[in-house]
Design a protein around this motif. Structure first.
Motif, PDB file in Angstrom:
ATOM      1  N   SER A  36       6.111  -8.020  12.984  1.00  0.00           N
ATOM      2  CA  SER A  36       4.876  -8.627  13.093  1.00  0.00           C
ATOM      3  C   SER A  36       4.437  -8.101  11.519  1.00  0.00           C
ATOM      4  CB  SER A  36       4.095  -8.126  14.217  1.00  0.00           C
ATOM      5  OG  SER A  36       2.870  -8.770  14.131  1.00  0.00           O
ATOM      6  N   ASN A  37       3.905  -8.678  10.703  1.00  0.00           N
ATOM      7  CA  ASN A  37       3.049  -8.205   9.498  1.00  0.00           C
ATOM      8  C   ASN A  37       1.809  -8.012   9.868  1.00  0.00           C
ATOM      9  OD1 ASN A  37       5.354  -8.510   7.713  1.00  0.00           O
ATOM     10  ND2 ASN A  37       5.150 -10.962   7.575  1.00  0.00           N
ATOM     11  N   GLY A  46     -12.941   5.582  25.107  1.00  0.00           N
ATOM     12  CA  GLY A  46     -12.827   5.602  26.701  1.00  0.00           C
ATOM     13  C   GLY A  46     -11.464   5.477  27.131  1.00  0.00           C
ATOM     14  N   SER A  47     -10.439   4.741  26.745  1.00  0.00           N
ATOM     15  CA  SER A  47      -9.262   4.972  27.156  1.00  0.00           C
ATOM     16  C   SER A  47      -8.164   4.366  26.134  1.00  0.00           C
ATOM     17  CB  SER A  47      -9.048   4.033  28.289  1.00  0.00           C
ATOM     18  OG  SER A  47      -9.455   2.727  28.238  1.00  0.00           O
ATOM     19  N   ALA A  48      -6.899   4.868  26.232  1.00  0.00           N
ATOM     20  CA  ALA A  48      -5.857   4.251  25.270  1.00  0.00           C
ATOM     21  C   ALA A  48      -5.670   2.510  25.331  1.00  0.00           C
ATOM     22  CB  ALA A  48      -4.349   5.156  25.525  1.00  0.00           C
ATOM     23  N   GLN A  49      -5.619   1.962  24.302  1.00  0.00           N
ATOM     24  CA  GLN A  49      -5.432   0.613  24.356  1.00  0.00           C
ATOM     25  C   GLN A  49      -3.909   0.208  23.587  1.00  0.00           C
ATOM     26  OE1 GLN A  49      -9.157  -1.097  22.936  1.00  0.00           O
ATOM     27  NE2 GLN A  49      -9.623   1.017  23.443  1.00  0.00           N
ATOM     28  N   GLU A  50      -3.333  -0.482  24.150  1.00  0.00           N
ATOM     29  CA  GLU A  50      -1.892  -1.177  23.341  1.00  0.00           C
ATOM     30  C   GLU A  50      -2.317  -1.665  21.961  1.00  0.00           C
ATOM     31  OE1 GLU A  50       1.995  -2.389  25.433  1.00  0.00           O
ATOM     32  OE2 GLU A  50       0.859  -4.237  24.550  1.00  0.00           O
ATOM     33  N   ILE A  51      -1.435  -1.163  20.956  1.00  0.00           N
ATOM     34  CA  ILE A  51      -1.675  -1.444  19.522  1.00  0.00           C
ATOM     35  C   ILE A  51      -0.292  -2.608  19.323  1.00  0.00           C
ATOM     36  CG2 ILE A  51      -1.465  -1.283  17.168  1.00  0.00           C
ATOM     37  CD1 ILE A  51      -3.252   1.539  17.740  1.00  0.00           C
ATOM     38  N   ILE A  52       0.961  -1.683  19.682  1.00  0.00           N
ATOM     39  CA  ILE A  52       2.221  -2.297  19.643  1.00  0.00           C
ATOM     40  C   ILE A  52       2.894  -2.057  21.096  1.00  0.00           C
ATOM     41  CG2 ILE A  52       4.529  -2.354  18.283  1.00  0.00           C
ATOM     42  CD1 ILE A  52       2.883  -1.275  15.876  1.00  0.00           C
ATOM     43  N   ALA A  53       3.452  -3.039  21.592  1.00  0.00           N
ATOM     44  CA  ALA A  53       4.209  -3.167  22.843  1.00  0.00           C
ATOM     45  C   ALA A  53       5.545  -2.409  22.516  1.00  0.00           C
ATOM     46  CB  ALA A  53       4.613  -4.393  23.379  1.00  0.00           C
ATOM     47  N   VAL A  61       6.934   1.332  12.196  1.00  0.00           N
ATOM     48  CA  VAL A  61       5.529   1.001  12.543  1.00  0.00           C
ATOM     49  C   VAL A  61       4.739   1.476  11.390  1.00  0.00           C
ATOM     50  CG1 VAL A  61       6.128   0.824  15.032  1.00  0.00           C
ATOM     51  CG2 VAL A  61       5.052   2.914  13.916  1.00  0.00           C
ATOM     52  N   TYR A  62       3.648   0.694  11.304  1.00  0.00           N
ATOM     53  CA  TYR A  62       2.345   1.065  10.262  1.00  0.00           C
ATOM     54  C   TYR A  62       1.007   0.860  11.233  1.00  0.00           C
ATOM     55  CZ  TYR A  62      -1.065   0.140   6.950  1.00  0.00           C
ATOM     56  OH  TYR A  62      -2.181   0.006   6.076  1.00  0.00           O
ATOM     57  N   VAL A  63       0.395   1.877  11.181  1.00  0.00           N
ATOM     58  CA  VAL A  63      -1.058   1.723  11.681  1.00  0.00           C
ATOM     59  C   VAL A  63      -2.014   2.370  10.496  1.00  0.00           C
ATOM     60  CG1 VAL A  63      -2.518   2.375  13.577  1.00  0.00           C
ATOM     61  CG2 VAL A  63      -0.170   1.703  14.015  1.00  0.00           C
ATOM     62  N   LYS A  64      -2.983   1.839  10.214  1.00  0.00           N
ATOM     63  CA  LYS A  64      -4.276   2.315   9.556  1.00  0.00           C
ATOM     64  C   LYS A  64      -5.460   2.213  10.340  1.00  0.00           C
ATOM     65  CE  LYS A  64      -6.448   2.242   4.918  1.00  0.00           C
ATOM     66  NZ  LYS A  64      -6.523   1.382   3.793  1.00  0.00           N
ATOM     67  N   ASN A  65      -6.306   3.161  10.120  1.00  0.00           N
ATOM     68  CA  ASN A  65      -7.498   3.259  10.679  1.00  0.00           C
ATOM     69  C   ASN A  65      -8.624   2.622   9.574  1.00  0.00           C
ATOM     70  OD1 ASN A  65     -10.240   3.448  11.781  1.00  0.00           O
ATOM     71  ND2 ASN A  65     -10.040   5.862  12.231  1.00  0.00           N
ATOM     72  N   LYS A 113     -11.610   0.302  13.962  1.00  0.00           N
ATOM     73  CA  LYS A 113     -10.578  -1.111  13.848  1.00  0.00           C
ATOM     74  C   LYS A 113      -9.425  -0.679  13.006  1.00  0.00           C
ATOM     75  CE  LYS A 113     -14.219  -4.496  13.445  1.00  0.00           C
ATOM     76  NZ  LYS A 113     -14.972  -5.390  12.946  1.00  0.00           N
ATOM     77  N   VAL A 114      -8.378  -0.968  13.761  1.00  0.00           N
ATOM     78  CA  VAL A 114      -6.917  -0.505  12.896  1.00  0.00           C
ATOM     79  C   VAL A 114      -6.283  -1.949  12.474  1.00  0.00           C
ATOM     80  CG1 VAL A 114      -6.741   1.498  14.500  1.00  0.00           C
ATOM     81  CG2 VAL A 114      -5.644  -0.604  15.273  1.00  0.00           C
ATOM     82  N   GLU A 115      -5.742  -1.793  11.486  1.00  0.00           N
ATOM     83  CA  GLU A 115      -4.604  -2.751  10.903  1.00  0.00           C
ATOM     84  C   GLU A 115      -3.063  -2.179  11.456  1.00  0.00           C
ATOM     85  OE1 GLU A 115      -5.295  -3.753   7.039  1.00  0.00           O
ATOM     86  OE2 GLU A 115      -4.114  -2.015   6.296  1.00  0.00           O
ATOM     87  N   PHE A 116      -2.274  -3.149  11.630  1.00  0.00           N
ATOM     88  CA  PHE A 116      -0.927  -2.721  12.049  1.00  0.00           C
ATOM     89  C   PHE A 116       0.132  -3.690  11.836  1.00  0.00           C
ATOM     90  CE2 PHE A 116      -2.888  -4.592  15.633  1.00  0.00           C
ATOM     91  CZ  PHE A 116      -1.785  -5.487  16.439  1.00  0.00           C
ATOM     92  N   GLY A 117       1.289  -3.154  11.733  1.00  0.00           N
ATOM     93  CA  GLY A 117       2.434  -4.020  11.746  1.00  0.00           C
ATOM     94  C   GLY A 117       3.617  -3.253  12.240  1.00  0.00           C
ATOM     95  N   TYR A 118       4.971  -4.200  12.471  1.00  0.00           N
ATOM     96  CA  TYR A 118       5.898  -3.256  12.839  1.00  0.00           C
ATOM     97  C   TYR A 118       7.277  -4.373  12.463  1.00  0.00           C
ATOM     98  CZ  TYR A 118       5.869  -6.674  16.951  1.00  0.00           C
ATOM     99  OH  TYR A 118       6.246  -7.599  17.615  1.00  0.00           O
ATOM    100  N   TRP A 119       8.341  -3.566  12.346  1.00  0.00           N
ATOM    101  CA  TRP A 119       9.506  -4.260  11.666  1.00  0.00           C
ATOM    102  C   TRP A 119      10.839  -3.769  12.483  1.00  0.00           C
ATOM    103  CZ3 TRP A 119       5.445  -2.388   9.127  1.00  0.00           C
ATOM    104  CH2 TRP A 119       4.560  -3.438   8.529  1.00  0.00           C
ATOM    105  N   THR A 120      11.777  -4.451  12.981  1.00  0.00           N
ATOM    106  CA  THR A 120      12.815  -3.880  13.695  1.00  0.00           C
ATOM    107  C   THR A 120      13.953  -3.595  12.626  1.00  0.00           C
ATOM    108  OG1 THR A 120      12.172  -5.235  15.650  1.00  0.00           O
ATOM    109  CG2 THR A 120      14.449  -4.523  15.372  1.00  0.00           C
ATOM    110  N   ARG A 121      14.657  -2.530  12.841  1.00  0.00           N
ATOM    111  CA  ARG A 121      15.455  -2.125  11.996  1.00  0.00           C
ATOM    112  C   ARG A 121      16.765  -2.923  12.360  1.00  0.00           C
ATOM    113  NH1 ARG A 121      17.455   4.152  11.548  1.00  0.00           N
ATOM    114  NH2 ARG A 121      15.624   4.277  10.231  1.00  0.00           N
ATOM    115  N   SER A 122      17.265  -3.509  11.315  1.00  0.00           N
ATOM    116  CA  SER A 122      18.634  -4.352  11.443  1.00  0.00           C
ATOM    117  C   SER A 122      19.901  -3.520  11.208  1.00  0.00           C
ATOM    118  CB  SER A 122      18.665  -5.418  10.533  1.00  0.00           C
ATOM    119  OG  SER A 122      18.763  -4.757   9.044  1.00  0.00           O
TER     120      SER A 122
END
Length: 122
Positions: A36-37, A46-53, A61-65, A113-122
């Protein structure tokens, strides 16, 4: 299969009184689906929220505040159930993580607000 080119560069002329810092590392990462780009999400306090399942695949993974209510706001990042990263506004991380770990975030101080992405290793 796709290629994700990752470059990290750390540069400073005043981090030490005896030397400057100039470090660059680059890697070509083979990646495949699922991936996911860039996405964006509001993170409340208040509580943790899922960013990437969690996934059964090893991922990068990439996450930026990107934004906070106040300059002192931050997002606590959990990998699995462990809080391991604190991102102030403008800070980011890029890391390979084990399969089975969800990435969660919880804002402190005010909403962020965060931006995020993830890429599966092949």
């Amino acid at each position: 299969m796709a290629t994700l080119n990752a470059t990290i560069k750390l540069v400073s002329s005043d981090v030490s009184s005896s030397e400057s810092l100039n470090l660059t590392t680059t890697d070509a990462l083979g990646v495949t689906h699922p991936m996911s780009n860039l996405n964006r999400k509001a993170i409340a306090t208040g509580s943790a929220q899922e960013i990437i399942a969690s996934s059964s695949a090893f991922s990068h993974v990439y996450v930026k505040n990107t934004e906070g209510t106040n300059a002192t706001d931050f997002v606590q990042i959990k990998l699995g159930s462990a809080a391991v990263i604190k991102l102030m506004v403008g800070e980011s991380f890029f890391a390979p993580i084990y399969s089975g770990l969800a990435v969660q975030g919880e804002s402190y101080g005010g909403a962020c607000k965060v931006e995020f992405g993830y890429w599966t290793r092949s």
